[in-house]
Design a protein around this motif. Sequence first.
Motif, short mmCIF file in Angstrom:
data_model
loop_
_atom_site.label_atom_id
_atom_site.label_comp_id
_atom_site.label_asym_id
_atom_site.label_seq_id
_atom_site.Cartn_x
_atom_site.Cartn_y
_atom_site.Cartn_z
N GLU A 137 -10.56 -1.22 3.02
CA GLU A 137 -11.07 -0.66 1.78
C GLU A 137 -10.07 0.31 1.15
OE1 GLU A 137 -15.15 0.60 1.54
OE2 GLU A 137 -15.68 -0.61 3.29
N GLY A 138 -9.19 0.88 1.96
CA GLY A 138 -8.21 1.81 1.43
C GLY A 138 -6.97 1.15 0.87
N ASP A 139 -6.85 -0.16 1.04
CA ASP A 139 -5.67 -0.86 0.53
C ASP A 139 -5.76 -0.98 -0.99
OD1 ASP A 139 -3.33 -2.79 1.59
OD2 ASP A 139 -4.24 -3.66 -0.21
N PRO A 140 -4.63 -0.80 -1.70
CA PRO A 140 -4.64 -0.88 -3.17
C PRO A 140 -5.20 -2.18 -3.72
CG PRO A 140 -2.56 0.02 -2.40
CD PRO A 140 -3.29 -0.46 -1.19
N SER A 141 -5.08 -3.27 -2.98
CA SER A 141 -5.54 -4.57 -3.49
C SER A 141 -7.02 -4.83 -3.22
CB SER A 141 -4.71 -5.69 -2.87
OG SER A 141 -4.93 -5.74 -1.47
N TYR A 236 -5.25 -6.17 10.31
CA TYR A 236 -3.88 -5.68 10.24
C TYR A 236 -3.81 -4.16 10.21
CZ TYR A 236 1.09 -6.11 9.17
OH TYR A 236 2.46 -6.06 9.25
N GLY A 237 -4.94 -3.50 10.13
CA GLY A 237 -4.93 -2.04 10.12
C GLY A 237 -5.36 -1.48 8.77
N SER A 238 -4.79 -0.35 8.38
CA SER A 238 -5.23 0.38 7.19
C SER A 238 -4.64 -0.16 5.89
CB SER A 238 -4.86 1.86 7.32
OG SER A 238 -3.45 2.00 7.44
N GLN A 239 -3.62 -1.03 5.99
CA GLN A 239 -3.02 -1.57 4.78
C GLN A 239 -2.44 -2.95 5.04
OE1 GLN A 239 -0.38 1.16 2.85
NE2 GLN A 239 0.35 -0.33 1.35
N LEU A 240 -2.62 -3.84 4.08
CA LEU A 240 -2.07 -5.18 4.21
C LEU A 240 -0.55 -5.14 4.15
CD1 LEU A 240 -4.39 -7.27 1.84
CD2 LEU A 240 -4.46 -7.19 4.34
#
Length: 276
Positions: A137-141, A236-240
Amino acid sequence: MTAYFPAARLRRAAFVGALCAGLAVTGTGCGSGAEDPDKGTNGVGKLSADTIEGKAKEAATAADSVHLSGTLVSGGRTFTLDMRLKSDGGSGEVKTKENTFQLLRVGEQLYLKADAAFWGQSDSAGKLGDKYVKVPEGDPSYKQFRGFTDMDVLLDVLLGLDGKLAKSKAYTTVGHTRAVQLTGDQGKGGKLSVSLEGTPYPLLMERAGGAGRVELAEWGEAFPLDPPAKDQTVDYGSQLPTTKGQGGGGAASPAPKSSGSGSGSGSGQGADPGKP
């Protein structure tokens, strides 16, 4: 030779003539063959264009699910959608000129599935290809991808005609369903076909300025919406990882921006990074 007409035939002819004359007085044709175009419909075709649009939006808002298929154009890019949506998620496929990817959202958990080429030159491309990758949810995309799976957002985008509304004089069909077509600004502000059978659901939206054409079907029909199997999922964790889309416009992009009012407040085109 003198023609002979039995008295019975003369009486029948006189009776039919009198009957037609009487029907003419009441405004009913005799032998015209004209059929009421609203016979067997839900009756919405008799209403004003604004009222029909309102009823179509009410029906769409009340529906539990819908199947969207067609094209949307945003920022000069064309997205081909085949999405099944409901209030708590959705699933389906999105295509652009560069890529094809699948989206699955169950609640707020969003998954993205694409081939290795989609992930470009990232070190993890080989591991992520054809797997359901959990989008943090924290990823920009996240917000951009999520918009393609949000029933309320996409319907808000689609169900808006710009300019003065009017309805077609003759009814049309979408698939096998009879429909009445609404236009905004004589078609320049888009066209919306509304079902004349059963609930007056929107069936086809042609957006203003050539910004897409989407069919809306299977209203209220249930479909399964479950998380993917664990062995098919990658977290993949906190960011793609960086994708071709983040560097060169290949992967993620918002869908078209909503025009807002549905009756002439804007062009309905453009792009909004916050939502489709």
